[in-house]
Design an enzyme around this catalytic site. Structure first.
Site, PDB file in Angstrom:
ATOM      1  N   CYS A  22     -11.120   9.093   7.202  1.00  8.94           N
ATOM      2  CA  CYS A  22     -10.795   8.298   8.370  1.00  8.94           C
ATOM      3  C   CYS A  22     -12.059   8.405   9.497  1.00  8.94           C
ATOM      4  O   CYS A  22     -12.509   7.487   9.912  1.00  8.94           O
ATOM      5  CB  CYS A  22      -9.552   8.065   9.151  1.00  8.94           C
ATOM      6  SG  CYS A  22      -8.264   7.277   7.871  1.00  8.94           S
ATOM      7  N   SER A  43      -2.756  -0.360   8.791  1.00 12.65           N
ATOM      8  CA  SER A  43      -4.048   0.131   8.205  1.00 12.65           C
ATOM      9  C   SER A  43      -5.003   0.049   9.684  1.00 12.65           C
ATOM     10  O   SER A  43      -4.692  -0.704  10.605  1.00 12.65           O
ATOM     11  CB  SER A  43      -4.928  -0.878   7.292  1.00 12.65           C
ATOM     12  OG  SER A  43      -3.974  -0.940   6.165  1.00 12.65           O
ATOM     13  N   PHE A  92      -1.034   7.144  13.737  1.00 16.54           N
ATOM     14  CA  PHE A  92      -1.817   8.426  14.192  1.00 16.54           C
ATOM     15  C   PHE A  92      -1.545   9.401  13.396  1.00 16.54           C
ATOM     16  O   PHE A  92      -1.744  10.636  13.917  1.00 16.54           O
ATOM     17  CB  PHE A  92      -1.428   8.453  15.742  1.00 16.54           C
ATOM     18  CG  PHE A  92      -1.992   7.448  16.444  1.00 16.54           C
ATOM     19  CD1 PHE A  92      -3.211   7.061  16.917  1.00 16.54           C
ATOM     20  CD2 PHE A  92      -0.955   6.291  16.960  1.00 16.54           C
ATOM     21  CE1 PHE A  92      -3.836   6.132  17.563  1.00 16.54           C
ATOM     22  CE2 PHE A  92      -1.478   5.132  17.570  1.00 16.54           C
ATOM     23  CZ  PHE A  92      -3.005   5.206  17.990  1.00 16.54           C
ATOM     24  N   LYS A  97     -15.565   6.977   8.856  1.00 21.06           N
ATOM     25  CA  LYS A  97     -15.244   5.390   8.441  1.00 21.06           C
ATOM     26  C   LYS A  97     -15.042   4.677   9.846  1.00 21.06           C
ATOM     27  O   LYS A  97     -15.660   3.712  10.028  1.00 21.06           O
ATOM     28  CB  LYS A  97     -14.173   5.269   7.530  1.00 21.06           C
ATOM     29  CG  LYS A  97     -13.410   3.880   7.631  1.00 21.06           C
ATOM     30  CD  LYS A  97     -12.377   3.973   6.734  1.00 21.06           C
ATOM     31  CE  LYS A  97     -11.104   4.358   6.976  1.00 21.06           C
ATOM     32  NZ  LYS A  97     -10.324   3.422   7.911  1.00 21.06           N
ATOM     33  N   GLY A 151       0.904  -1.289  -0.098  1.00 21.11           N
ATOM     34  CA  GLY A 151      -0.088   0.046  -0.117  1.00 21.11           C
ATOM     35  C   GLY A 151       0.956   1.278   0.036  1.00 21.11           C
ATOM     36  O   GLY A 151       1.616   1.478   1.116  1.00 21.11           O
ATOM     37  N   ALA A 152       1.102   2.086  -1.136  1.00 21.80           N
ATOM     38  CA  ALA A 152       1.663   3.149  -1.499  1.00 21.80           C
ATOM     39  C   ALA A 152       1.055   4.385  -1.406  1.00 21.80           C
ATOM     40  O   ALA A 152       0.969   5.484  -2.131  1.00 21.80           O
ATOM     41  CB  ALA A 152       2.388   3.259  -2.523  1.00 21.80           C
TER      42      ALA A 152
HETATM   43  P1  NAD Z   1      -4.898   4.837   0.479  1.00 20.71           P
HETATM   44  O1  NAD Z   1      -5.961   4.488  -0.345  1.00 20.71           O
HETATM   45  O2  NAD Z   1      -4.229   6.313   0.245  1.00 20.71           O
HETATM   46  O3  NAD Z   1      -3.669   3.966   0.179  1.00 20.71           O
HETATM   47  C1  NAD Z   1      -4.213   2.323  -0.061  1.00 20.71           C
HETATM   48  C2  NAD Z   1      -3.078   1.770  -0.974  1.00 20.71           C
HETATM   49  O4  NAD Z   1      -3.018   0.264  -0.941  1.00 20.71           O
HETATM   50  C3  NAD Z   1      -3.751   2.075  -2.398  1.00 20.71           C
HETATM   51  O5  NAD Z   1      -2.956   2.893  -3.268  1.00 20.71           O
HETATM   52  C4  NAD Z   1      -4.204   0.776  -3.018  1.00 20.71           C
HETATM   53  O6  NAD Z   1      -3.916   0.759  -4.298  1.00 20.71           O
HETATM   54  C5  NAD Z   1      -3.120  -0.274  -2.037  1.00 20.71           C
HETATM   55  N1  NAD Z   1      -3.742  -1.719  -2.207  1.00 20.71           N
HETATM   56  C6  NAD Z   1      -4.927  -2.062  -1.830  1.00 20.71           C
HETATM   57  N2  NAD Z   1      -4.791  -3.478  -1.946  1.00 20.71           N
HETATM   58  C7  NAD Z   1      -3.697  -3.901  -2.268  1.00 20.71           C
HETATM   59  C8  NAD Z   1      -2.901  -4.940  -2.373  1.00 20.71           C
HETATM   60  N3  NAD Z   1      -3.414  -6.119  -2.135  1.00 20.71           N
HETATM   61  N4  NAD Z   1      -1.444  -5.097  -2.713  1.00 20.71           N
HETATM   62  C9  NAD Z   1      -0.980  -4.027  -2.971  1.00 20.71           C
HETATM   63  N5  NAD Z   1      -1.571  -2.605  -2.765  1.00 20.71           N
HETATM   64  C10 NAD Z   1      -2.869  -2.666  -2.475  1.00 20.71           C
HETATM   65  O7  NAD Z   1      -5.169   4.734   1.994  1.00 20.71           O
HETATM   66  P2  NAD Z   1      -4.404   5.436   3.067  1.00 20.71           P
HETATM   67  O8  NAD Z   1      -5.097   6.975   3.289  1.00 20.71           O
HETATM   68  O9  NAD Z   1      -3.102   5.433   2.899  1.00 20.71           O
HETATM   69  O10 NAD Z   1      -4.972   4.563   4.396  1.00 20.71           O
HETATM   70  C11 NAD Z   1      -4.535   3.295   4.422  1.00 20.71           C
HETATM   71  C12 NAD Z   1      -4.887   2.668   6.063  1.00 20.71           C
HETATM   72  O11 NAD Z   1      -4.424   3.561   7.006  1.00 20.71           O
HETATM   73  C13 NAD Z   1      -6.401   2.904   6.228  1.00 20.71           C
HETATM   74  O12 NAD Z   1      -6.797   1.701   7.074  1.00 20.71           O
HETATM   75  C14 NAD Z   1      -6.860   4.250   6.732  1.00 20.71           C
HETATM   76  O13 NAD Z   1      -7.806   3.980   7.670  1.00 20.71           O
HETATM   77  C15 NAD Z   1      -5.595   4.207   7.757  1.00 20.71           C
HETATM   78  N6  NAD Z   1      -4.913   5.427   8.127  1.00 20.71           N
HETATM   79  C16 NAD Z   1      -5.127   6.527   7.501  1.00 20.71           C
HETATM   80  C17 NAD Z   1      -4.556   7.854   7.724  1.00 20.71           C
HETATM   81  C18 NAD Z   1      -4.508   8.857   6.743  1.00 20.71           C
HETATM   82  O14 NAD Z   1      -4.066  10.054   7.522  1.00 20.71           O
HETATM   83  N7  NAD Z   1      -4.989   8.849   5.511  1.00 20.71           N
HETATM   84  C19 NAD Z   1      -3.925   8.114   8.937  1.00 20.71           C
HETATM   85  C20 NAD Z   1      -3.766   6.836   9.660  1.00 20.71           C
HETATM   86  C21 NAD Z   1      -4.446   5.828   9.545  1.00 20.71           C
HETATM   87  C1  UGA Z   2      -6.940  12.263  11.769  1.00 21.75           C
HETATM   88  C2  UGA Z   2      -6.258  12.087  13.144  1.00 21.75           C
HETATM   89  O1  UGA Z   2      -5.802  13.459  13.650  1.00 21.75           O
HETATM   90  C3  UGA Z   2      -5.102  11.295  13.020  1.00 21.75           C
HETATM   91  O2  UGA Z   2      -4.509  11.139  14.290  1.00 21.75           O
HETATM   92  C4  UGA Z   2      -5.371   9.863  12.554  1.00 21.75           C
HETATM   93  O3  UGA Z   2      -4.218   9.153  12.331  1.00 21.75           O
HETATM   94  C5  UGA Z   2      -6.010   9.974  11.164  1.00 21.75           C
HETATM   95  O4  UGA Z   2      -7.168  10.925  11.217  1.00 21.75           O
HETATM   96  C6  UGA Z   2      -6.499   8.823  10.653  1.00 21.75           C
HETATM   97  O5  UGA Z   2      -6.593   7.640  11.266  1.00 21.75           O
HETATM   98  O6  UGA Z   2      -6.854   8.913   9.338  1.00 21.75           O
HETATM   99  P1  UGA Z   2      -6.596  13.739   9.434  1.00 21.75           P
HETATM  100  O7  UGA Z   2      -7.728  13.165   9.038  1.00 21.75           O
HETATM  101  O8  UGA Z   2      -5.617  13.406   8.616  1.00 21.75           O
HETATM  102  O9  UGA Z   2      -6.238  12.769  11.045  1.00 21.75           O
HETATM  103  O10 UGA Z   2      -6.602  14.969   9.832  1.00 21.75           O
HETATM  104  P2  UGA Z   2      -7.315  15.953  11.354  1.00 21.75           P
HETATM  105  O11 UGA Z   2      -6.295  17.007  11.459  1.00 21.75           O
HETATM  106  O12 UGA Z   2      -7.464  14.952  12.403  1.00 21.75           O
HETATM  107  O13 UGA Z   2      -8.323  16.562  10.842  1.00 21.75           O
HETATM  108  C7  UGA Z   2      -9.679  15.796  10.339  1.00 21.75           C
HETATM  109  C8  UGA Z   2     -10.753  16.591  10.052  1.00 21.75           C
HETATM  110  O14 UGA Z   2     -11.305  17.347  11.226  1.00 21.75           O
HETATM  111  C9  UGA Z   2     -10.592  17.862   9.171  1.00 21.75           C
HETATM  112  O15 UGA Z   2     -11.941  18.092   8.307  1.00 21.75           O
HETATM  113  C10 UGA Z   2     -10.227  19.213  10.004  1.00 21.75           C
HETATM  114  O16 UGA Z   2     -10.586  20.407   9.396  1.00 21.75           O
HETATM  115  C11 UGA Z   2     -11.201  18.938  10.970  1.00 21.75           C
HETATM  116  N1  UGA Z   2     -10.818  19.525  12.431  1.00 21.75           N
HETATM  117  C12 UGA Z   2      -9.959  19.231  12.807  1.00 21.75           C
HETATM  118  C13 UGA Z   2     -11.860  20.431  13.169  1.00 21.75           C
HETATM  119  O17 UGA Z   2     -12.943  20.652  12.349  1.00 21.75           O
HETATM  120  N2  UGA Z   2     -11.472  21.033  14.063  1.00 21.75           N
HETATM  121  C14 UGA Z   2     -10.286  20.915  14.670  1.00 21.75           C
HETATM  122  O18 UGA Z   2      -9.962  21.196  15.758  1.00 21.75           O
HETATM  123  C15 UGA Z   2      -9.472  19.759  14.192  1.00 21.75           C
END
Ligand code: NAD
Ligand code: UGA
Length: 467
Positions: free
Chosen positions: A283, A135, A173, A286, A13-14
């Protein structure tokens, strides 16, 4: 036996997590080789692009860090098989969106990409492999992963007699827009697992730059649940402050003052109390839905309702803002040009997943508005995908993509600020007022503007959470 030796790491996952996380790991652990693999060829191509402005995600500071390690000890590729075969440790960092159909649709996380990753690992891994859940997953997913991996012991018993696995949970996080800082200086690192040796091995990677005291060890299920709960708590703070913003608008209290007064109590804390048009991002919604699904599964209906109310307030906040814009513009925005500043779900990212801007724009389009949308980092293609997917109503308004604030504002009846980009804090309101319609409104949902400056420039003014 001590910890396992980790020389080669693979990340499946990139995306927004896999990319930045491995870039920081590779910089902090120069003696280890990191391979980030993805099914999505164009994403991998973009990570390998020589032009660092064309990386698949925008994140401040990411390009500089990438430059230092790409093609040295960090590689982006689509060759999943060989990357898994040679890895001592594999991070699963794939997407886990809300299920769209079938059992649990609309609430449960769709684990098909997790399962596919586990099956690929089961098939190709050799020797002992530490499999790390990066994830965000429902509680007890590690059990499923273990079962899939264990099935490979039997299938390949002759071929690879020494194939074994340890499964760890190591949720991420980081928050987008601040990912590098979050990864380099995390508040904590959480590692859940059963095998002390495997936990020690992962901890050993992190202690290259993080103090051991910041590393929390738990069992697998606490680690998985803590990630969901942490996001739910953060989102709950936003819904709480947003609910208070509506009371401020009715009473004459000011949300900025109230937020400061509440946050000054060290038991509450000042962070994450910024009112907004609603939380977005891939997130929060979800993960709360996932938590609700879990509660319902265990028949904890009151708990499910509690967390559902956090989502209800969030949806209500978006809706009440679009309604307010219509009301202020004499209850009619049909054919009126409205400038939308910001489309990303927060500043410093190009990510629009679940952005409140999508719902707000859709509501305004329903009313027939002509939106002119500008965001410094979101491109036309993305806005097209987000707005046109449910764009079937012929009577709906229309939207155009703009390349600057000025282009978006010209001849418009109102500006609606939806993302807190720095650029929007430096607007010269007097200059803008000359190119816009009269009367004209500024709606600021992100505290980018100064009320006096806007009023002095001759605009009508509305800012979230004040009168
Ligand atoms: P994303 O959609 O940006 O990236 C996921 C990647 O995985 C995609 O590019 C997809 O093509 C690839 N993929 C899926 N299945 C695959 C497989 N079988 N083999 C190879 N590649 C594969 O998702 P993301 O935002 O990076 O989030 C990933 C996970 O991390 C989620 O569970 C999310 O809840 C969690 N998370 C996200 C954030 C965030 O800020 N986006 C922060 C903390 C945790
Ligand atoms: C959030 C969490 O902050 C991360 O710790 C976590 O890893 C991540 O989700 C995840 O699991 O995906 P992110 O969604 O990237 O990170 O960004 P945030 O800064 O948390 O903002 C989320 C949303 O809340 C944005 O729309 C932002 O504008 C809003 N927000 C944030 C507010 O409305 N008020 C605030 O005080 C802070």
């Amino acid at each position: 036996m001590g910890r396992y030796e980790v020389k080669k790491v693979c990340c499946i996952g990139a995306g927004y997590v896999g990319g930045p996380t491995m870039i920081v790991f590779a910089n902090k652990c120069p003696d280890i080789q990191f391979k980030v693999v993805d099914l999505n060829e164009s994403r991998i191509e973009a990570w390998n692009n020589k032009d660092l402005t064309k990386l698949p995600i925008y994140e401040p500071g990411l390009d500089n860090l990438l430059k230092k390690c790409r093609n040295k000890n960090l590689f982006f590729l689509t060759d999943i098989k060989s990357s898994i075969e040679e890895a001592d440790m594999i991070f699963i960092s794939v997407n886990t969106p809300t299920k769209r159909k079938g059992i649990g649709a609309g609430k449960a996380s769709d684990l098909k990409w997790i399962e596919a990753s586990a099956r690929q690992i089961a098939e190709y891994a050799k020797g002992h492999t530490i499999v790390v859940e990066k994830s965000t997953l429902p509680v007890r997913t590690a059990e499923t992963i273990k079962k899939i991996l264990e099935s490979s012991y039997k299938k390949h018993s002759e071929e690879y007699s020494s194939k074994t696995f340890s499964v760890l949970s190591n949720p991420e996080f980081l928050s987008e827009g601040n990912a590098i800082n979050d990864l380099e200086n995390p508040d904590r690192v959480l590692i859940g697992g059963e095998s002390k040796n495997a936990i020690d091995s992962l901890e050993n990677l992190y202690t290259n730059w993080i103090n051991k005291e910041k590393i929390i060890r738990t069992n697998l299920w606490s680690s998985e649940l803590s990630k969901l709960a942490a996001n739910a708590f953060l989102a709950q703070r936003i819904s709480s402050i947003n609910s208070i913003s509506a009371i401020c608008e009715e009473t004459g209290a000011d949300i900025i003052q109230v937020s400061k007064a509440i946050g000054a109590d060290t038991r509450i804390g000042a962070k994450f109390l910024n009112p907004s048009p609603g939380f977005g991002g891939s997130c929060f919604q979800k993960d709360i839905l996932n938590l609700i699904y879990l509660c319902e599964f265990y028949k904890l209906d009151e708990v499910a309702n509690y967390w559902q109310s956090v989502l209800n307030i969030n949806n209500w906040q978006k809706f009440r803002i679009s309604k307010l814009v219509v009301n202020k513009l004499f209850g009619n925005i049909s054919e009126k040009k409205i400038s939308i500043l910001g489309f990303a779900f927060k500043a410093n990212t190009n990510d629009t997943r679940n952005s409140p801007c999508i719902d707000i724009c859709n509501e305004l389009l329903e009313e027939g508005a002509k939106l002119s949308i500008y965001d410094p980092k979101v491109d036309y293609k993305q806005i097209h995908l987000d707005l046109n997917s449910n764009y079937k109503n012929e009577d709906k308004g229309s939207w155009e993509f703009c390349n600057s604030i000025k282009e978006s504002a010209i001849n418009s009846h109102a500006i609606l600020i939806l993302t807190e980009w720095d650029e929007f804090k430096k607007i010269n309101w007097l200059k803008l007022s000359k190119i816009m319609q009269k009367p004209c409104w500024i709606f600021d949902t992100r505290f980018c503007s100064n009320k006096k400056d806007v009023l002095d420039a001759g605009f009508n003014y509305w800012s979230l959470g004040s009168q």
